[in-house]
Design an enzyme around this catalytic site. Structure first.
Site, PDB file in Angstrom:
ATOM      1  N   TYR A   1     -16.630 -26.203  33.570  1.00 17.53           N
ATOM      2  CA  TYR A   1     -16.977 -26.231  34.994  1.00 17.53           C
ATOM      3  C   TYR A   1     -18.488 -26.165  35.227  1.00 17.53           C
ATOM      4  O   TYR A   1     -18.938 -26.139  36.372  1.00 17.53           O
ATOM      5  CB  TYR A   1     -16.333 -25.048  35.723  1.00 17.53           C
ATOM      6  CG  TYR A   1     -14.849 -25.181  35.974  1.00 17.53           C
ATOM      7  CD1 TYR A   1     -14.044 -25.939  35.139  1.00 17.53           C
ATOM      8  CD2 TYR A   1     -14.254 -24.541  37.049  1.00 17.53           C
ATOM      9  CE1 TYR A   1     -12.679 -26.050  35.351  1.00 17.53           C
ATOM     10  CE2 TYR A   1     -12.890 -24.647  37.275  1.00 17.53           C
ATOM     11  CZ  TYR A   1     -12.110 -25.393  36.418  1.00 17.53           C
ATOM     12  OH  TYR A   1     -10.759 -25.490  36.638  1.00 17.53           O
TER      13      TYR A   1
ATOM     14  N   LYS B   1      -8.051 -20.311  23.924  1.00 17.50           N
ATOM     15  CA  LYS B   1      -7.398 -21.285  23.034  1.00 17.50           C
ATOM     16  C   LYS B   1      -8.230 -21.411  21.759  1.00 17.50           C
ATOM     17  O   LYS B   1      -8.586 -22.521  21.325  1.00 17.50           O
ATOM     18  CB  LYS B   1      -7.290 -22.651  23.727  1.00 17.50           C
ATOM     19  CG  LYS B   1      -6.089 -22.807  24.607  1.00 17.50           C
ATOM     20  CD  LYS B   1      -4.768 -22.758  23.841  1.00 17.50           C
ATOM     21  CE  LYS B   1      -4.442 -24.048  23.114  1.00 17.50           C
ATOM     22  NZ  LYS B   1      -3.145 -23.961  22.406  1.00 17.50           N
TER      23      LYS B   1
ATOM     24  N   ASP C   1      -1.855 -20.765  26.048  1.00 23.62           N
ATOM     25  CA  ASP C   1      -0.562 -21.419  26.311  1.00 23.62           C
ATOM     26  C   ASP C   1       0.579 -20.402  26.222  1.00 23.62           C
ATOM     27  O   ASP C   1       1.456 -20.348  27.088  1.00 23.62           O
ATOM     28  CB  ASP C   1      -0.335 -22.610  25.372  1.00 23.62           C
ATOM     29  CG  ASP C   1      -0.646 -22.290  23.913  1.00 23.62           C
ATOM     30  OD1 ASP C   1      -1.245 -21.244  23.638  1.00 23.62           O
ATOM     31  OD2 ASP C   1      -0.267 -23.099  23.042  1.00 23.62           O
TER      32      ASP C   1
ATOM     33  N   ASP D   1      -8.892 -20.282  35.958  1.00 21.58           N
ATOM     34  CA  ASP D   1      -8.507 -21.036  37.143  1.00 21.58           C
ATOM     35  C   ASP D   1      -6.996 -21.269  37.132  1.00 21.58           C
ATOM     36  O   ASP D   1      -6.295 -20.972  38.104  1.00 21.58           O
ATOM     37  CB  ASP D   1      -9.264 -22.375  37.144  1.00 21.58           C
ATOM     38  CG  ASP D   1      -9.241 -23.034  38.510  1.00 21.58           C
ATOM     39  OD1 ASP D   1      -8.713 -22.434  39.457  1.00 21.58           O
ATOM     40  OD2 ASP D   1      -9.751 -24.168  38.623  1.00 21.58           O
TER      41      ASP D   1
END
Ligand code: NAD
Length: 422
Positions: free
Chosen positions: A158, A228, A285, A309
Site C-alpha cells: 500500500y 505469510k 491464510d 485490511d
C-alpha cells in the site's frame, strides 16, 4: 497564523504528558476536533456527537467540538480537499474524530484518508472488534469475538510504489529485475504492472510494540503476529522475525513471553509464565479460518498493511459488519478515531445510515483518553437500544419484529438512554 480559517473556541487542550510513554494529560472539558466527512458522514457525525457529548456530561465532563473540514465540504469552502489547517489542528489537538471521506474520482487523486494518515504518520490502524448483543451476525456464537486488530498503516504493497503497464518506467523496472537481479524467467511476456512491497524494521517494530503495549495495558492474554512468511520470506517472514524480536528483547519474560516456533507447534504445549502476554505467529491464510472456527482463542492481532485490511474486515463481518465497526489511527501520542465504513453515497443525506460505528469510534476515543466510564455508558445504551429493536434500516431488515428508525431518531433515543442510566 496557523488557524486563520478555523474559528478556535476557548477551551482546553489534550497535551502529551510523557513523550516516552505517549501518556496524555486530558482536561475534563477538552476541545476535540471533528470532521463530519462526506456522504453519510453528514448523517452519522452529528448523531454521534450528540451521543458522545451526553456520555461526557453524564460522567461530569464536557466536550468542545472544533469543526474541521476535509473532503467535499472543504472543497466548497476552501477550494481544496485537505486544507493544511485541518491537518495542523489534528496534530495540535492530538485526539480527533472523523467521519468517512469520499476518495475523489479522477487521475492524480490519492485517498484523503491515506494522505491524512501519512502526513500525521498515524502508523497503526486499530480496530476493536466485539459483539453488541442483538446485532444480526452470520456466526453461531458471535459473542466469542473480542479481538483488537493492529494493522500497519504506512508501508507494504500500500506504500504506493507501483508502475502502470505500457510505461517507460515499468519497462525500466522489469529490465532491472530481470537483467540486473537475475529474475529472468518469472514474469510473463507482454504488458505488466509492477508494485514494490517495502517492509521495514522500523515500521514492523513500532507497530508490534503498539500491539504488545496495548495487550499489557488492557490485560489481554495474547498477541498474534499474522503474516505469510512461508511464501514471502524476506518481507512477511521478516515482519514476523522483527516482531518476535520486539517481544523477546524489549520486555521482561514474566510480562511478555515470545513463544518459540509458534508457527509450527501447538500452543497448548507452550509454557507461558503466569500473567505474561504470549506473543505468537500465525500464517495469514490459516488465521482467516481459525478466526471463524476458534474465535475465542484470539485476542490482539498485529499485521502488515494488506493482511490487516482483509483480516479486520473479515473480523468485523463476524460481529455484524460495517454499520457497527469502529476504528482508530494512532501514532506519536495522537489518535484519529474513525468508523471502518466509507461514505456510502447511495444513502447520503437521507437520515438512514447507522451511526453505531461512528459512536463506537467515539467510545474508542474515550478509552484512549481514559474515559472508560463514559465509553461503557455508550456501549450499554447502544445495546439496550438494539435490544428494543428500534434500529436503523441495516439492522431492522435482518431481524424479526424490528422498527425502522432514522439516524437522528436512533441517536436521540440512545442519547436519552445514556442520560437516564448515568
Ligand atoms: P462504504 O463503506 O461507504 O459502503 C458500502 C455499503 O455498506 C453501503 O452501500 C451501505 O450499504 C453499507 N454501509 C456502510 N456504512 C453504513 C452505515 N453506517 N449504515 C448502514 N449501512 C452502511 O464503502 P464503498 O461504497 O466502497 O465506498 C464509498 C466511498 O467511501 C469511496 O469513495 C471510498 O473511497 C470511501 N471510503 C472511505 C473510508 C474512510 O473515510 N475511512 C473508508 C472506506 C471507504
Amino acid at each position: 497564523m496557523a488557524y486563520d480559517r478555523i474559528d478556535v473556541p476557548d477551551g482546553t487542550r489534550i497535551e502529551l504528558a510523557d513523550p516516552e510513554t505517549g501518556e496524555l494529560d486530558v482536561p475534563e472539558d477538552p476541545i476535540v476536533p471533528v470532521i463530519h466527512g462526506d456522504g453519510i458522514g453528514t448523517d452519522v457525525a452529528p448523531a454521534a456527537k450528540r451521543v458522545l457529548s451526553a456520555a461526557a456530561e453524564a460522567t461530569g465532563r464536557s466536550i468542545e467540538w472544533l469543526r474541521l473540514y476535509a473532503g467535499g465540504r472543504a472543497r466548497e469552502r476552501y477550494d481544496e480537499h485537505l486544507p493544511a489547517e485541518t491537518v495542523e489542528a489534528i496534530r495540535e489537538y492530538r485526539v480527533a474524530l472523523k467521519g468517512p471521506l469520499t476518495t475523489p474520482v479522477g487521475a492524480g487523486y490519492r485517498s484523503l484518508n491515506v494522505a491524512l494518515r501519512q502526513t500525521l504518520d498515524l502508523y497503526a490502524n486499530v480496530r476493536p472488534t466485539y459483539y453488541l448483543e442483538g446485532v444480526p451476525s452470520p456466526m453461531t456464537a458471535p459473542e466469542e469475538m473480542d479481538m483488537v486488530t493492529f494493522r500497519e498503516n504506512t508501508e507494504d504493497v500500500y506504500a504506493g510504489i507501483e508502475w502502470e503497464a505500457d510505461t517507460d518506467e515499468v519497462e525500466r523496472v522489469r529490465e532491472f529485475v530481470e537483467e540486473e537481479m537475475g529474475f529472468d524467467d518469472v514474469m510473463h511476456e507482454g504488458p505488466i504492472g509492477i508494485g514494490v512491497k517495502p517492509i521495514t524494521e522500523t515500521g514492523s517494530k513500532r507497530l508490534v510494540r503498539e500491539a504488545i503495549d496495548y495487550a499489557v495495558e488492557n490485560d489481554r492474554e495474547k498477541v498474534t503476529l499474522v503474516h505469510k512468511g512461508n511464501i514471502m520470506k524476506f518481507t512477511e517472514g521478516q515482519f514476523g522475525e522483527w516482531g518476535m524480536e520486539v517481544a523477546d528483547e524489549e520486555y521482561p519474560d514474566d510480562e511478555v513471553f515470545a513463544a518459540p516456533d509458534s508457527l509450527w507447534e501447538e500452543q497448548d504445549e507452550v509454557d507461558v509464565p503466569e500473567g505474561a502476554v504470549m506473543v505468537e505467529e500465525r500464517l495469514a491464510d490459516a488465521m482467516l479460518q481459525w478466526m471463524q472456527l476458534r474465535t475465542d482463542e484470539f485476542d490482539v492481532l498485529a499485521m502488515p498493511n494488506l493482511n490487516g485490511d482483509y483480516l479486520s474486515d473479515a473480523a468485523g463481518a463476524q460481529v455484524g459488519g460495517l454499520g457497527v465497526a469502529p476504528g482508530g489511527n494512532f501514532g506519536h501520542g495522537r489518535m484519529l478515531a474513525e468508523p471502518v465504513h466509507g461514505s456510502a453515497p447511495k444513502r447520503a443525506g437521507q437520515d438512514m445510515a447507522n451511526p453505531t460505528a461512528m459512536v463506537l469510534s467515539g467510545r474508542f476515543m474515550f478509552e484512549y483518553v481514559g474515559w472508560e466510564d463514559a465509553g461503557d455508558l455508550v456501549r450499554d445504551a447502544l445495546e439496550a437500544q438494539i435490544a428494543s429493536k428500534r434500529v436503523t434500516y441495516d439492522i431492522e431488515r435482518q431481524i424479526e419484529g424490528g422498527e425502522r428508525l432514522g439516524t437522528s431518531e436512533f441517536a436521540a433515543e440512545v442519547t436519552e438512554r445514556v442520560a437516564s442510566t448515568a
